[in-house]
Scaffold this motif. Structure first.
Motif, PDB file in Angstrom:
ATOM      1  N   ASP A 458       6.285  -0.726 -14.074  1.00 30.28           N
ATOM      2  CA  ASP A 458       6.732  -0.643 -12.671  1.00 30.28           C
ATOM      3  C   ASP A 458       5.591  -0.925 -11.709  1.00 30.28           C
ATOM      4  OD1 ASP A 458       5.768   1.817 -13.676  1.00 30.28           O
ATOM      5  OD2 ASP A 458       6.867   3.006 -12.203  1.00 30.28           O
ATOM      6  N   SER A 459       4.372  -0.514 -12.080  1.00 30.54           N
ATOM      7  CA  SER A 459       3.223  -0.850 -11.234  1.00 30.54           C
ATOM      8  C   SER A 459       2.968  -2.352 -11.297  1.00 30.54           C
ATOM      9  CB  SER A 459       1.979  -0.091 -11.698  1.00 30.54           C
ATOM     10  OG  SER A 459       0.819  -0.658 -11.133  1.00 30.54           O
ATOM     11  N   PHE A 483      10.043  -1.420 -16.871  1.00 25.52           N
ATOM     12  CA  PHE A 483       9.922  -0.144 -17.577  1.00 25.52           C
ATOM     13  C   PHE A 483       9.450   0.879 -16.543  1.00 25.52           C
ATOM     14  CE2 PHE A 483       9.402  -1.503 -22.321  1.00 25.52           C
ATOM     15  CZ  PHE A 483      10.686  -2.038 -22.280  1.00 25.52           C
ATOM     16  N   ASN A 485       8.562   4.123 -15.293  1.00 24.59           N
ATOM     17  CA  ASN A 485       8.142   5.495 -15.615  1.00 24.59           C
ATOM     18  C   ASN A 485       7.494   6.178 -14.410  1.00 24.59           C
ATOM     19  OD1 ASN A 485       5.774   4.081 -15.585  1.00 24.59           O
ATOM     20  ND2 ASN A 485       5.005   4.818 -17.548  1.00 24.59           N
ATOM     21  N   GLY A 487       5.293   5.328 -12.286  1.00 21.64           N
ATOM     22  CA  GLY A 487       3.886   5.237 -11.902  1.00 21.64           C
ATOM     23  C   GLY A 487       3.018   4.386 -12.805  1.00 21.64           C
ATOM     24  N   VAL A 488       1.748   4.414 -12.459  1.00 18.37           N
ATOM     25  CA  VAL A 488       0.713   3.730 -13.215  1.00 18.37           C
ATOM     26  C   VAL A 488       0.411   4.589 -14.442  1.00 18.37           C
ATOM     27  CG1 VAL A 488      -1.684   2.913 -13.120  1.00 18.37           C
ATOM     28  CG2 VAL A 488      -0.249   2.802 -11.062  1.00 18.37           C
ATOM     29  N   TYR A 489       0.706   4.084 -15.607  1.00 16.46           N
ATOM     30  CA  TYR A 489       0.536   4.757 -16.915  1.00 16.46           C
ATOM     31  C   TYR A 489       1.591   5.833 -17.190  1.00 16.46           C
ATOM     32  CZ  TYR A 489      -4.184   2.972 -15.886  1.00 16.46           C
ATOM     33  OH  TYR A 489      -5.247   2.204 -15.504  1.00 16.46           O
TER      34      TYR A 489
HETATM   35 MG   LIG Z   1       4.536   2.514 -15.117  1.00 17.48          MG
END
Ligand SMILES: [Mg+2]
Ligand SMILES: Cc1ncc(C[n+]2csc(CCOP(=O)(O)OP(=O)(O)O)c2C)c(N)n1
Length: 575
Positions: A458-459, A483, A485, A487-489
């Motif tokens: 998504d990032s 994908f 989720n 956020g980042v990671y």
């Molecule tokens: Mg993400």
């Protein structure tokens, strides 16, 4: 011909640029219009070129770069001056780093005003700024020199190690008129722009002797091997020697990932254990832990693991960049592999059976473990259960291109989704750069005519997300799967101060990226289960309609930086 005898017909800079590109077989321009290149884009379209307009130059540049990788012809990115040029520059630098042939053509303002720094509209000394970030940079001041300028740019982009080239075209060049016949004669159709580079026979011999001496040989295929289009010979080399191989990310599919000699599922075993490693268009950079350290069986990060290396590369400067190369083989990959095949002949002894058996044992164990993980169906969906679907879809549609970026979304896709054909996996490359997603997707669809599946964190998607409008505008068969989720990671970090701002890695929870696609007339899908994901991906491939699937992924499932957590610097201060 004397001046008197010349035709009355005139041409100009605009037409000569277009004619020079067309003469050299270049039929597509990726760009973004504005002063001084709007009319160049219009006239190129009028002359029958495909002109794909983007919403941001970085995405046009990434499109040009990957078109270059896919076709061995320089991809063209066309931008306006200063800010447009700068927006394209990241893609140009990334192309150079990845050895993708592209030409960034930017309009620029008047030399006199730039050189005296008098403050023109979008004034910038673009040539000087581009130079350190590309393989070559040229400027054309006179219409008569356009043919030479384009020829030099093409040769620089595709010869030797390919890369990015900058071509500076000042506004005043375009309306300059030239006698049509003289103009035609000034154009150059380049002959053999990427000449073969035949390896020296003694270097071939040295490489063969080293390979023959191996007890535990390994072949590493890089994206240079994929670029070379020597697919059949590379496959023959692998199969005739019987040597296990590992594909780097963008070399996946050069041989089908399901090939029995693929050692991908036993990577952490083969790298430290191999005694002779043959690199085919793969550099020993960070992606291969610089050929040393623990990954390679060394005790400390700088320790050599004891392997001997054969390195096939077009650049004579590549060898010894990180560890000693015992058998450098310099030449184009096609010629080198073909020379090796000749030398190998019919009676080459296969590697010792104990080496192959040890690899097979690890591989089968890891594949069985992976199959077990992929069979689970947790709620919410995680990377594995979603990728089990993507894996099936690619298996059923091996001609589709797979574009991939993100951290976990990248690493899991690379290891789970098998590729079956060469140059179908297009990803973040050498830099691990975010932002290639939609530019690569547009170009992959335009160049290949095949469906494109973009698996995006998504990032990662956010860097080029506005290009979904471009995908809809050109009605491209692109299926973007985000994908999501949060956020980042991961989406779970919290602000340690308890203040109102969310943590720096967290986005709006439960965002509906699918609505973005619907805004432009594409198909948006909100998928929370593997079954929904499968149905919508199948429908996207079948219908070839621009589609964006917002795949909701467990926000706790990812790890920091995906597989490269260890590269994160750690604070020395404990509290
Ligand atoms: Mg993400
Ligand atoms: C141009 C650029 N900026 C920043 C980064 C650092 N970076 C690496 S991966 C990543 C995004 C990871 O998040 P996401 O795409 O959502 O993938 P996830 O791990 O969540 O699946 C970022 C910002 C980068 N690689 N490139």
């Amino acid at each position: 011909m004397t001046t008197d005898a010349q035709s009355q017909e005139v041409t100009d800079g605009f037409h000569l640029v277009i004619d020079a590109l067309k003469l050299n077989g270049i039929d597509t321009i990726f760009g973004l219009p504005g002063i001084p290149i709007s009319d160049l884009a219009r006239k190129a379209q009028a002359a029958g070129m495909r002109v794909i307009s983007f919403r941001h130059e970085q995405n046009a540049g990434n499109a040009a770069a990957i078109a270059g990788f896919m076709t061995q012809m320089p991809g063209i990115c066309l931008t306006v001056s200063a800010p447009g040029f700068l927006n394209g520059l990241v893609a140009l630098a990334n192309a150079t780093t990845n050895c993708f042939p592209m030409i960034l053509i930017s309009g620029s303002s008047e030399r006199e005003v730039v050189d005296l720094q008098q403050g023109d509209y979008e004034e910038m000394d673009q040539l000087a700024i581009a130079k350190p970030l590309c393989k070559a940079a040229f400027r054309v001041l006179h219409a008569e020199d356009i043919g030479v300028g384009i020829a030099r740019a093409i040769r620089a982009a595709v010869s030797g190690r390919p890369g990015g080239v900058y071509l500076d075209l000042p506004a005043r060049l375009f309306p300059q008129s030239v006698d049509a016949e003289a103009g035609r004669k000034s154009l150059i159709k380049v002959v053999d722009p990427a000449p073969r580079q035949i390896p020296a026979p003694d270097a071939v011999q040295r490489a063969l002797e080293l390979l023959k001496s191996a007890r535990r040989p390994l072949i590493l295929l890089g994206k240079g091997a994929a670029y070379a289009r020597a697919d059949a010979d590379i496959r023959a080399l692998v199969e005739k020697t019987g040597v296990p191989y590992l594909p780097m990310s963008m070399a996946k599919g050069l041989l089908p990932d399901t090939h029995e000699q693929s050692a991908s599922a036993a990577r952490s075993y083969v790298l430290p254990e191999a005694d002779v490693v043959m690199l085919v268009g793969a550099r020993l950079n960070w992606l291969l832990s610089h050929g040393k350290g623990k990954t390679w069986g060394g005790r400390n990060p700088k320790d050599w693991g004891g392997q001997k290396f054969i390195q096939i590369d077009i650049s004579p400067q590549e060898a010894d960049s990180n560890v000693r190369i015992d058998a450098p083989l310099v030449g184009d990959i096609g010629s080198c592999v073909s020379a090796l095949l000749t030398g190998i002949g019919a009676n080459w002894a296969k590697p010792p059976a104990d080496w192959l058996a040890a690899i097979a044992e690890r591989k089968n164990k890891n594949l069985a473990k992976m199959a077990e993980t992929l069979a689970k169906d947790p709620t919410p969906m995680n990377f594995h259960s979603a990728l089990a679907v993507v894996r099936d879809i690619i298996k059923a549609n091996p001609d589709a291109c797979l574009v991939n970026e993100g951290a976990n979304a990248l690493d899991f896709t690379r290891s789970i989704v098998d590729m079956y054909k060469p140059r179908k996996r297009l990803d973040v490359g050498t830099w691990g750069v975010m932002g290639i997603g939609m530019g690569f997707s547009v170009a992959a669809a335009v160049v290949s005519g095949q469906p494109v599946i973009a698996i995006e964190g998504d990032s990662a998607f956010g860097f080029s997300g506005m290009e979904v409008e471009t995908i809809c505008r050109y009605n491209l068969p692109v299926c973007v799967v985000i994908f999501n989720n949060n956020g980042v990671y991961r989406g779970t970090d919290v602000n340690p101060t308890g203040g109102p701002d969310v943590a720096p890695t967290v986005f709006v929870k439960g965002a509906r990226y699918d609505k973005l696609m619907e805004a432009f007339g594409g198909v948006g899908v909100h998928a929370t289960t593997p079954a929904e994901l499968r149905k919508s991906m199948e429908e996207a491939i079948r219908s070839r309609k621009p589609t964006l699937i917002n795949a909701v992924i467990d926000e706790t499932a990812g790890t920091e930086s995906g597989r490269i957590t260890s590269l994160n610097p750690q604070s020395a201060k404990k509290k």
